[in-house]
Structure formats: C-alpha cells, structure tokens
Design an enzyme around this catalytic site. Structure first.
Site, short mmCIF file in Angstrom:
data_model
loop_
_atom_site.label_atom_id
_atom_site.label_comp_id
_atom_site.label_asym_id
_atom_site.label_seq_id
_atom_site.Cartn_x
_atom_site.Cartn_y
_atom_site.Cartn_z
N ARG A 52 0.81 -1.23 0.00
CA ARG A 52 0.00 0.00 0.00
C ARG A 52 0.84 1.27 0.00
NH1 ARG A 52 -2.46 -3.23 2.91
NH2 ARG A 52 -0.46 -4.17 3.38
N THR A 53 1.97 1.28 0.66
CA THR A 53 2.70 2.54 0.71
C THR A 53 3.18 2.93 -0.70
OG1 THR A 53 3.37 2.08 2.97
CG2 THR A 53 4.61 3.77 1.82
N HIS A 130 7.98 6.14 10.07
CA HIS A 130 7.14 5.95 8.88
C HIS A 130 6.14 7.12 8.83
CE1 HIS A 130 4.99 4.23 5.68
NE2 HIS A 130 4.75 3.02 6.13
C1 NCD Z 1 3.57 -0.79 7.96
C2 NCD Z 1 5.06 -0.69 7.72
O1 NCD Z 1 5.52 -0.95 6.62
O2 NCD Z 1 5.72 -0.32 8.68
N1 NCD Z 1 2.83 -0.98 6.80
C3 NCD Z 1 2.47 0.10 6.04
O3 NCD Z 1 3.28 0.82 5.53
N2 NCD Z 1 1.17 0.37 5.94
C4 NCD Z 1 3.23 -1.75 9.02
C5 NCD Z 1 3.75 -3.15 8.94
O4 NCD Z 1 4.46 -3.54 8.02
O5 NCD Z 1 3.41 -3.90 9.86
#
Ligand code: NCD
Length: 362
Positions: A52-53, A130
C-alpha cells in the site's frame, strides 16, 4: 539539500494542520488537483517490500497529474552490486523531482535526504519511522473526531519494531491532553528514546500494560500492529510472541461505543476478520486517507522549497543538531551506519544527556 520529511516532526504542527486542510479539500474537490503536478516525476525507491505505501504514493502522483518511475525490488537494482544509498539518490536526483524511499535500515532516509538534490520522503526506514503512514493515521483521527486534542490512544502489539507507532507517538505528543496506553509484551516495549524524548518532556500521561482487556475501556483510538517478524534476530522469540494479541468481536465489547480501531496493515492474525464488520473498524479507510495525505505532502514539498533551507528535514530535524567526533561510533546493527561503511557517524545529545546516533536515534 532540499526540504525533506524523515519523520512527522520535520513539519511543524501548523504545517501538519495545513496538510490535513489540503487533504480535506482534495476529498471535497479532487478535480481541482488533477493537473497540479503536471510535468513532475516521482521516483519510488523501495529497497524493502511494500504494497500500500508504494502503490498509494504512485496513485497519489498520478491523481495529481504527475508521472512515476519505480524501483520496486532492490534485488534488480545496483544495490546488489554494492552501490550505496547516497550514490543511488545522487543518480536518481537527475531523473525525477521528488523521491519516496523505503529501506530496511534505520536512518537510510536521512542519508538520502542529505545526499539528494531533491526532496526525499521517508516511506519507512527499518524499525525507525514511517511519517506518511502517520499522516494517514492523523487524517483518519481528524475525520473521525474533527479535532486532535484530548484523545487517549492505545498502541498494541510490537511497539519495539513498529515504526508506525514511533511516528504516530511523536506526532500525537504535540496535541493538548493526549494520553498514551502502551500495550505490549515486555520484550516489545517502545524504544527508550521515545519515552525519554517524546513522552517525558511533553508530560504525557502514559501507562504501560501487557493487558489489552484492561486497556480497552479507556481508549478513544486503539492502534493495533503486526509483530514485525522480519526485524527479529531470534526467530524463536518471534514464534513465542507472534500471537500475543488477537482483537476479536468478544474483546470489542470492552471498547467504548465510539472507540475507533486502526491498523497500518498488513495484518496477520492480530485483528480477527469478524472485526471488519464492526462499525468502529477504520483500517481500510486509513489506506484511502494515506493516498490523500501523500498527495497533500507531495504538493507541499514540490511547492515549498524555500532556498533558505539548508537542512534535510526542516527546522525540526535532528540534522541541525548533528555533531561528530573521532570517538563516536553508532553500534546499532540495524542502523544504516552498520550497513554502509562510507557513512560518517554523527550524534546528537538527547534531553537526558546521552549521545544518540542522528540516523537511527539509538
Ligand atoms: C507498515 C510498515 O511498513 O511499517 N505498513 C504500512 O506501511 N502500511 C506496518 C507493517 O508492516 O506492519
């Protein structure tokens, strides 16, 4: 060096409110923004897996009328030949206008921001930060409550390696009357620097508990997280801790009627699928909000390059405080300093007087 975002606190509280306002305007009138980044290019540099990111960054840039080029797999890049992060971003700076980068080592985003000639957005650096997930989280809270003040947030699961937790704690600490309840096994408590640098100086009431059941009735927001398997050195410890918390319909009966449930996703088994039907579940809305906030952030960074900024992260960046001496070495094996020998180790002096690595904050 251009203005970049390593963590949420690289933007002032007012600037974060500006992003929320832009996001609300994008939601109300997306057509107004359809050509805002025409002729601009984003590079997504992903040295670590993501669904998703990366896709939401790319969708965000397309919805702004811009273009995207992507490195989705470090295994197919020159990183496999030993190219450093610094060299990679110096090269990519010639091709695009802005970079979104994810990397498995803490501090890699700061290294890029210092070396790139264009803005860098941290899309996750190891277990460190993040910020764009946090912007998604903030918009989710804002759309729910119409305010950010006076909320009690419970963080549950892997608070040690969960970088989304670290960034959201730093961001929420700036609002009035925030309270934290930290729910984790002993082995997965939040890193010390968050307590010393975020919780204590802001006098935030903060309770640590191992019991989700005890915490639930107090919360306005429950922020569930995945146990971060890929960051454990000891796989037996992971196996022992992996199912520490499972939120199900039964436990949701303990939560307030308006307590929202958030999760950055992906989930493993920490939220039972039956909770998806609970009207308080917000984790899929978070993914939509992530795309909108990434649009707002790209717009801001591309439009907002004050030539007076000579720092990578803005006026709040640790880089401003970075110091160097011959004796100082970062010893965190999960830091970019351990992975790339060419990096000059730098530290800042934490509020409690100890020296911390400017890249990984350990
Ligand atoms: C998170 C990440 O990558 O830190 N995911 C995300 O970017 N939505 C959380 C995860 O990986 O658990």
């Amino acid at each position: 060096m251009k203005r970049s975002v390593i963590d949420t606190v690289d933007l002032s509280k007012e600037e974060v409110q500006g992003l929320l306002d832009t996001a609300m305007d994008i939601i109300a009138d997306p057509a107004k923004y359809a050509h805002a980044c025409a002729g601009k290019k984003l590079a997504t540099l992903f040295f670590e897996p993501s669904t998703r990111t990366r896709m939401s960054f790319e969708a965000a840039m397309y919805e702004l009328g811009g273009n995207v080029i992507s490195m989705t797999d470090a295994g197919t890049s020159s990183a496999t030949k030993g190219e450093t992060v610094a060299d990679t971003v110096k090269v990519v700076s010639n091709y695009v206008d802005i970079i979104a980068q994810r990397h498995p080592k803490a501090g890699a985003a700061l290294v890029s921001a210092v070396n790139a000639q264009i803005p860098v957005i941290n899309a996750g650096d190891g277990g460190h930060c993040h910020p764009t997930q946090t912007f998604a989280d903030l918009l989710t809270i804002y759309r729910e409550y119409g305010k950010m003040d006076g909320l009690t947030i419970g963080f549950c699961g892997d608070l040690l390696y969960g970088r989304t937790v670290h960034s959201l704690m730093s961001a929420m600490a700036r609002y009035e009357d925030t309270k934290f309840v930290l729910i984790s096994p002993d082995e997965l408590k939040v890193p010390r620097h968050l307590i010393d640098d975020v919780v204590t100086p802001n006098s935030i009431p903060c309770e640590e508990t191992a019991s989700l059941e005890d915490a639930l009735p107090k919360l306005d927001v429950l922020y569930m997280t995945r146990i971060q398997k890929e960051r454990f050195d000891d796989i037996e410890q992971y196996e022992r801790l992996k199912s520490s918390y499972v939120l199900d319909a039964e436990k949701m009966k303990l939560a307030k009627p308006d307590c929202i449930v958030m999760h950055p996703l992906p989930r493993v088994d920490e939220i039972a699928v039956e909770v998806d039907e609970d009207p308080r579940a917000r984790y899929f809305e978070q993914t939509y909000n992530g795309k909108i906030m990434r649009m707002a952030l790209i717009l801001k960074l591309l439009g907002d390059q004050d030539p007076a900024h000579t720092y990578p992260g803005g006026p709040f960046s640790l880089w401003n405080e970075a110091m160097e001496d011959n004796a100082y070495r970062c010893t965190n094996p999960k830091c970019i300093c351990a992975a790339e020998r060419s990096i000059r180790h730098k530290y800042y002096v934490a509020k409690n007087g100890s020296k911390r690595c400017v890249y990984c904050e350990q």
